[in-house]
Design an enzyme around this catalytic site. Structure first.
Site, PDB file in Angstrom:
ATOM      1  N   ASN A 161      -0.572  68.270  41.988  1.00  9.86           N
ATOM      2  CA  ASN A 161      -0.773  67.207  41.014  1.00  9.86           C
ATOM      3  C   ASN A 161      -0.074  65.931  41.458  1.00  9.86           C
ATOM      4  O   ASN A 161      -0.712  64.985  41.906  1.00  9.86           O
ATOM      5  CB  ASN A 161      -0.302  67.654  39.623  1.00  9.86           C
ATOM      6  CG  ASN A 161      -0.671  66.627  38.553  1.00  9.86           C
ATOM      7  OD1 ASN A 161      -1.355  65.649  38.818  1.00  9.86           O
ATOM      8  ND2 ASN A 161      -0.232  66.844  37.328  1.00  9.86           N
ATOM      9  N   THR A 162       1.261  65.931  41.425  1.00  9.34           N
ATOM     10  CA  THR A 162       2.012  64.711  41.697  1.00  9.34           C
ATOM     11  C   THR A 162       1.636  64.056  43.029  1.00  9.34           C
ATOM     12  O   THR A 162       1.462  62.832  43.108  1.00  9.34           O
ATOM     13  CB  THR A 162       3.524  65.020  41.700  1.00  9.34           C
ATOM     14  OG1 THR A 162       3.856  65.662  40.477  1.00  9.34           O
ATOM     15  CG2 THR A 162       4.344  63.759  41.856  1.00  9.34           C
ATOM     16  N   ALA A 165       3.358  73.758  42.798  1.00 10.33           N
ATOM     17  CA  ALA A 165       4.567  72.951  42.633  1.00 10.33           C
ATOM     18  C   ALA A 165       5.286  72.669  43.954  1.00 10.33           C
ATOM     19  O   ALA A 165       5.497  73.555  44.764  1.00 10.33           O
ATOM     20  CB  ALA A 165       5.553  73.595  41.664  1.00 10.33           C
ATOM     21  N   GLY A 166       5.625  71.416  44.125  1.00 13.63           N
ATOM     22  CA  GLY A 166       6.462  71.009  45.242  1.00 13.63           C
ATOM     23  C   GLY A 166       5.713  70.584  46.484  1.00 13.63           C
ATOM     24  O   GLY A 166       6.320  70.084  47.431  1.00 13.63           O
ATOM     25  N   GLY A 168       7.341  68.548  41.276  1.00 12.82           N
ATOM     26  CA  GLY A 168       7.437  67.104  41.420  1.00 12.82           C
ATOM     27  C   GLY A 168       8.293  66.640  42.583  1.00 12.82           C
ATOM     28  O   GLY A 168       8.435  65.451  42.824  1.00 12.82           O
ATOM     29  N   LYS A 203      -3.059  78.969  32.464  1.00 18.54           N
ATOM     30  CA  LYS A 203      -1.908  78.904  33.366  1.00 18.54           C
ATOM     31  C   LYS A 203      -0.664  79.005  32.497  1.00 18.54           C
ATOM     32  O   LYS A 203      -0.377  78.115  31.689  1.00 18.54           O
ATOM     33  CB  LYS A 203      -1.887  77.604  34.167  1.00 18.54           C
ATOM     34  CG  LYS A 203      -0.668  77.540  35.079  1.00 18.54           C
ATOM     35  CD  LYS A 203      -0.524  76.223  35.798  1.00 18.54           C
ATOM     36  CE  LYS A 203       0.849  76.156  36.453  1.00 18.54           C
ATOM     37  NZ  LYS A 203       1.160  74.805  36.920  1.00 18.54           N
TER      38      LYS A 203
END
Lengths: 381, 266
Positions: B208-209, B186-187, B160, B99
């Site tokens: 992830n987050t 992301a997001g 995040g 990645k």
């Protein structure tokens, strides 16, 4: 991947059967897609007999997409036939080599004479047309482009398929677009109509848009000649070709035309049915498949039909066309490729469009972008 | 649930949920979350991997027979740094999957499009399978595809931020025209965001987050799994589509456009 490889994966008869088997639910699903999200399976549904009851809805959507993308405008162009000499023997074409008729290739004075007529009408964009023979190959075309470059903002070619390096060179000489109609994507029908000459090589023709894309030509025009084989399957293959070009050569603009067989010198072949309703059906399906492609409506069609159909997805129209070399001035009686139907002059066509709330567009490009002297000055001269 | 597998660089994935391995409270919490998510592809920040031979908090808890590793170049500020990181990761983790992340800006961690394209061109030539993390920029995604990227990973919102599909209009264009898988990265803050991305036709999402920072990461991982499966199933089923009143009225418009065809002989 080249389009020829994609084409080989699809059996023409099987495609025709798949289109015929589409259901109203398939059509509804296609109509529910977000703009720009219609895929080639949806396109098959939109072309199918099952879509016929939805034609009004398709027309409304096609009109709406077109107005939003292009505004209420219509690009006007005219063909300038440079030659009717041709090495191909094709069953449906007036230029076919077996027609024992005197051939003509315009010289410089004749080219400028016809071009002068078109320029006086106000055309900023013209389509240079020739038959297919080495006598009107790259050198001849390059010369014609250099001759005409100072007079027109847009010079499009509808000529024999050429090699990639020829296209790169002609783009440098000012060719803004190249139209190459496949006529039919049906591998059984194609050889029955293209009996001899370079056009008999179906795969070389199929690969032309890929060669144009690799050569960096700015726009390609696609189309099938309706009347040769199953029009729905042929239209689907044009759509597949269009989608391929949009993907593999995404910097290139596209246009689609809908030529129908017309009476001409030497015609004697049976036609498969493709009526005005079918033409509207195909055009609306293309607009839903591609909100961006230019769609062209020819003077082969009647004034009465064009007066209504121009709203249904179309963005460009020819006007005042002559389909014979020298037809505008120097040789009005030379052999024509096919008979036109809508015989209105460019001024009459423009006046009609204005009366319908549409703006006729005569010029939509400036050759200054290509490194040539600005057309504004040249056109004023 | 029986939906079509995702194929990236010739490898099939039945799960369309990719997970990050950072930010978990422990290796054990991470392992249980991954299991609950059903994921088959997990990202690992090369910067976090111990290359000194000592026990690794992340790799030590990852069953590498079960999860394919996708090392990322997080922290790289230029194409040059990303290429060096990629070569290290190929050696240390024994995979040429990558990645690619290049973000010179330490505050928002915004991907650098110029360096990312440059690094992709270099890494593809070196034999890497490159999944490139980028802004939701349709032209950039086309350029990456031309450069040989195996997938593009446009962001839904700042990393995040948990804001969801803020870039929706651009993601739709990318999805419509991409010839390689599109992974929204992301997001994404909630399973509904992931479901919406899959409904739009995104091929997968990376989270992830939203999982690692949830009060119960394992339960949230399961919720994301369900969201992704529902979104994909809905996409394959063919959404009926929300239509505006104007759209719905097309068939009954006051001025029919095709009535002339009845008059014309055709």
């Amino acid at each position: 991947m080249n389009f020829v490889d994609i084409w080989r994966k699809h059996d023409f008869r099987e495609v025709a059967r798949r289109i015929a088997s589409k259901t109203p639910a398939d059509v509804r699903r296609a109509l529910n897609r977000n703009r720009g999200s219609v895929d080639v399976e949806d396109f098959a549904a939109l072309l199918s007999p099952a879509a016929e009851p939805f034609l009004e809805e398709m027309a409304q959507a096609a009109h709406e997409y077109t107005v939003e993308r292009f505004g209420r405008t219509m690009r006007l162009y005219a063909p300038l036939y440079l030659s009717n000499a041709c090495a191909n023997v094709c069953t449906y074409c007036g230029f076919s080599a077996h027609n024992r008729i005197r051939r003509k290739i315009l010289n410089d004075a004749e080219i400028l004479s016809d071009a002068g007529v078109l320029k006086a009408h106000g055309f900023g964009s013209i389509l240079l047309v020739t038959g297919e023979t080495g006598r009107v190959g790259r050198e001849y075309l390059a010369h014609a482009l250099r001759l005409l470059r100072p007079h027109f903002a847009g010079l499009c070619l509808e000529v024999q398929p050429l090699d990639e390096e020829d296209y790169a060179s002609l783009a440098g000489d000012g060719a803004s677009a190249v139209l190459v109609y496949q006529e039919t994507y049906d591998p059984e029908t194609y050889p029955r109509h293209h009996l001899s000459g370079p056009k008999a090589d179906i795969e070389y023709r199929l690969g032309t848009p890929d060669r144009l894309g690799r050569a960096g030509v700015k726009k390609v025009g696609l189309g099938a000649l309706s009347g040769l084989s199953d029009w729905r399957a042929d239209a689907w293959f044009v759509g597949l070709h269009l989608r391929h070009v949009e993907t593999a050569h995404w910097r290139m603009k596209t246009s689609v035309s809908f030529p129908r067989l017309r009476p001409h010198e030497g015609a004697e072949i049976p036609l498969t049915p493709f009526g005005e309703r079918d033409l509207v059906h195909a055009a609306c399906a293309f607009r839903l498949l591609s909100p961006e492609a230019e769609l062209s409506l020819s003077t082969r069609e009647s004034a009465q039909f064009r007066n209504h159909a121009f709203r249904l997805g179309f963005t460009s129209m020819s006007a005042g066309s002559r389909t014979n070399p020298g037809g505008y001035s120097s040789a009005p009686d030379s052999l024509e490729q096919f008979k036109i139907d809508d015989g209105r002059s460019p001024d009459e066509m423009a006046a009609f469009l204005r009366s319908q709330g549409y703006e006729p567009v005569w010029k939509d490009w400036d050759p200054a972008y290509d490194g040539f002297a600005g057309a504004a000055r040249a056109l004023a001269s | 649930m029986n939906t079509k597998p995702l194929v990236i660089a010739g490898v099939d994935f039945s799960s369309r949920l990719f997970l990050g391995t950072g930010k978990f409270s422990s290796g054990d919490a991470m392992a249980r979350s991954l299991e609950a998510s059903g994921t088959q592809l997990v990202t690992v920040a090369l910067g976090r991997v111990r290359t000194d031979g000592r026990q690794d908090d992340i790799l030590g808890h990852l069953d590498q027979k079960r999860y394919r590793l996708l090392p990322n170049t997080s922290g790289a500020r230029s194409a040059k740094e990303a290429v060096l990181a990629a070569e290290l990761s190929r050696e240390a983790l024994n995979t040429h999957w990558l990645k690619l992340e290049v973000h010179p800006d330490p505050k928002y961690l915004m991907p650098d499009p110029v360096e990312t394209l440059l690094a992709t061109e270099i890494l593809v030539k070196k034999g890497f399978i490159v999944l490139a993390y980028v802004h939701a920029d349709p032209v950039l995604c086309r350029r990456l595809e031309e450069a040989g990227a195996a997938a593009v990973m446009p962001l839904g919102a700042p990393i995040g931020s948990n804001l969801g599909l803020e870039s929706r209009a651009f993601l739709e264009i990318i999805i419509a025209q991409s010839g390689v898988p599109v992974v929204v990265d992301a997001g994404l803050g909630a399973p509904s965001h992931a479901a919406a991305a899959l409904e739009m036709g995104a091929d997968a999402v990376l989270v992830n987050t939203a999982v690692a920072a949830a009060a119960d990461p394992v339960a949230m991982a399961r919720a994301f799994r369900l969201g992704v499966e529902a979104g994909r199933a809905a996409f394959e089923a063919g959404l009926a589509g929300a239509r505006s009143g104007r759209d719905r009225s097309r068939a009954g418009a006051t001025s029919p456009l095709t009535s002339f065809l009845g008059e014309a002989a055709s």
